[in-house]
Design an enzyme around this catalytic site. Sequence first.
Site, PDB file in Angstrom:
ATOM      1  N   TYR A  85       4.922  -9.030   7.612  1.00 45.83           N
ATOM      2  CA  TYR A  85       4.505  -7.646   7.846  1.00 45.83           C
ATOM      3  C   TYR A  85       4.732  -7.258   9.293  1.00 45.83           C
ATOM      4  O   TYR A  85       4.716  -8.101  10.186  1.00 45.83           O
ATOM      5  CB  TYR A  85       3.001  -7.476   7.555  1.00 45.83           C
ATOM      6  CG  TYR A  85       2.593  -7.829   6.159  1.00 45.83           C
ATOM      7  CD1 TYR A  85       2.532  -6.853   5.173  1.00 45.83           C
ATOM      8  CD2 TYR A  85       2.245  -9.141   5.833  1.00 45.83           C
ATOM      9  CE1 TYR A  85       2.149  -7.179   3.881  1.00 45.83           C
ATOM     10  CE2 TYR A  85       1.862  -9.472   4.544  1.00 45.83           C
ATOM     11  CZ  TYR A  85       1.815  -8.494   3.573  1.00 45.83           C
ATOM     12  OH  TYR A  85       1.436  -8.813   2.307  1.00 45.83           O
ATOM     13  N   ASP A 143       0.830  -1.197   0.000  1.00 40.54           N
ATOM     14  CA  ASP A 143       0.000   0.000   0.000  1.00 40.54           C
ATOM     15  C   ASP A 143       0.863   1.245   0.000  1.00 40.54           C
ATOM     16  O   ASP A 143       2.007   1.225   0.451  1.00 40.54           O
ATOM     17  CB  ASP A 143      -0.898   0.024   1.249  1.00 40.54           C
ATOM     18  CG  ASP A 143      -1.941  -1.083   1.221  1.00 40.54           C
ATOM     19  OD1 ASP A 143      -2.294  -1.529   0.113  1.00 40.54           O
ATOM     20  OD2 ASP A 143      -2.383  -1.506   2.312  1.00 40.54           O
ATOM     21  N   TYR A 157      -4.789  -9.495   2.874  1.00 39.54           N
ATOM     22  CA  TYR A 157      -4.893  -8.069   3.215  1.00 39.54           C
ATOM     23  C   TYR A 157      -4.753  -7.930   4.731  1.00 39.54           C
ATOM     24  O   TYR A 157      -5.643  -8.342   5.479  1.00 39.54           O
ATOM     25  CB  TYR A 157      -6.246  -7.509   2.776  1.00 39.54           C
ATOM     26  CG  TYR A 157      -6.397  -7.406   1.275  1.00 39.54           C
ATOM     27  CD1 TYR A 157      -5.782  -6.377   0.566  1.00 39.54           C
ATOM     28  CD2 TYR A 157      -7.171  -8.312   0.566  1.00 39.54           C
ATOM     29  CE1 TYR A 157      -5.936  -6.266  -0.812  1.00 39.54           C
ATOM     30  CE2 TYR A 157      -7.329  -8.211  -0.807  1.00 39.54           C
ATOM     31  CZ  TYR A 157      -6.710  -7.181  -1.490  1.00 39.54           C
ATOM     32  OH  TYR A 157      -6.868  -7.062  -2.836  1.00 39.54           O
TER      33      TYR A 157
END
Length: 430
Positions: free
Chosen positions: A317, A249, A389
């Site tokens: 992440y 993103d 996501y």
Amino acid sequence: MEVLEVARELVRNVALCDRCMGRMFASLSVGLSNKERGVAIKRALVMEYHRQIKEGSEEAKEEFRKAAPRIGSEAAALYRSLFGEELSSEPCFICGDRLEEFIEKAAEKGRELLTLTNARSFLVGVRAAKGIARAEEQLISRFSLAFAESIKREIKREVGKRIAREGLRVDFEEPEAVLLVKFPSGDAKVQLASLLLKGRYWKRGRLISQAFWPSPEGKKYYSVEEACWSILRLADGKSLSIHAAGREDVDARMLGSGRPMVIEIKEPRNREVDERGAEMAVREASRGVVEVSLSGRAKRGLVRVYKEESKLRSKVYRALVVVEEGLSEAELLRVEDQLRGALVRQRTPTRVLHRRSDVERVKRVLGIKCMLLNSTTAECLIWASGGLYVKELVSGDNGRTSPSFSSILGKRAECVELDVLFVEMPLGSE
Ligand SMILES: [Zn+2]
């Protein structure tokens, strides 16, 4: 049929220049150019006519009188001695006697054009006028010329041979430049192959997009591509684009391993980009918020590998999670226990619905480790299969993602910061 019989049948019907005659027998004998082949055939043919004429064949003499203008210069001396006049040759049925000169001129022009580009390898592409290719095909099929090659192939080879020299070789696989010549007009142009550089990038700041993406109101974000324009200048190219293994993103940083990518520079005039210098130029241009590392040339196929496989490769992440209602160690442990190894069903996130179709996908959380920072905030490391996501894994996206931090806690959780720390390398990319 014997070679000479076929050749005799040809000159009874059409005129062919030395090259075009030789080309009709191109795969016979080795180490000869088509021109030499054509000359050899024509000379042998003239000798055979002469033998028959000497043996008193009026028929052969009459046939030679008609065929000689189609044979051309090889028949001139005998013609003069037999008929006491100069031979006037007919133009070649296929090339109109333009091929010989065309090859020399195309090579000269091509050499000039290629020298300007600094390319070290090239390939010749040929376009022949429709009528010419058709005339040749008809001739080949009418006389069953099984050993012939096409005029395009001959031009390709002969022009390439004349241009090639030390430091500029013919390359059929990945030429740096393609020289396109048109027969018979003589138009020539060079198309430069893109320079593909293999590397990785890091985004050390937020609100940076991967691609340069101008809108009517101007650009919204600084981009990795923009930072790389300094490489474009070093390569003296026309444009630059980045083919990365996926993307994060805009508001997520890309840290840790960096993200594998191929930088494509279109129409580069300098292919000898100093990699360390280029890395430094990117760092300076972006004031350190974007970094790249380069590791040599990439093959075109790698772009496809990145495109297709990046979705399948896992990522790690770092998410900063905030729960306004408060969060305890015990609750965090519950989140870890329930998400570790869990299959997560996700409908397309609300935030991207305007540009992606609404589908459900199932992804896996491969690993998770969280640390409570204060009574409302936790820092979480999440290892997930490609395409999960993460922001929605935290928020739940109003039930569109399940399970989620929110669904497990029974409280509203939000991902306020996201970084990508590791991108698994696509198979076959290194
Ligand atoms: Zn010809």
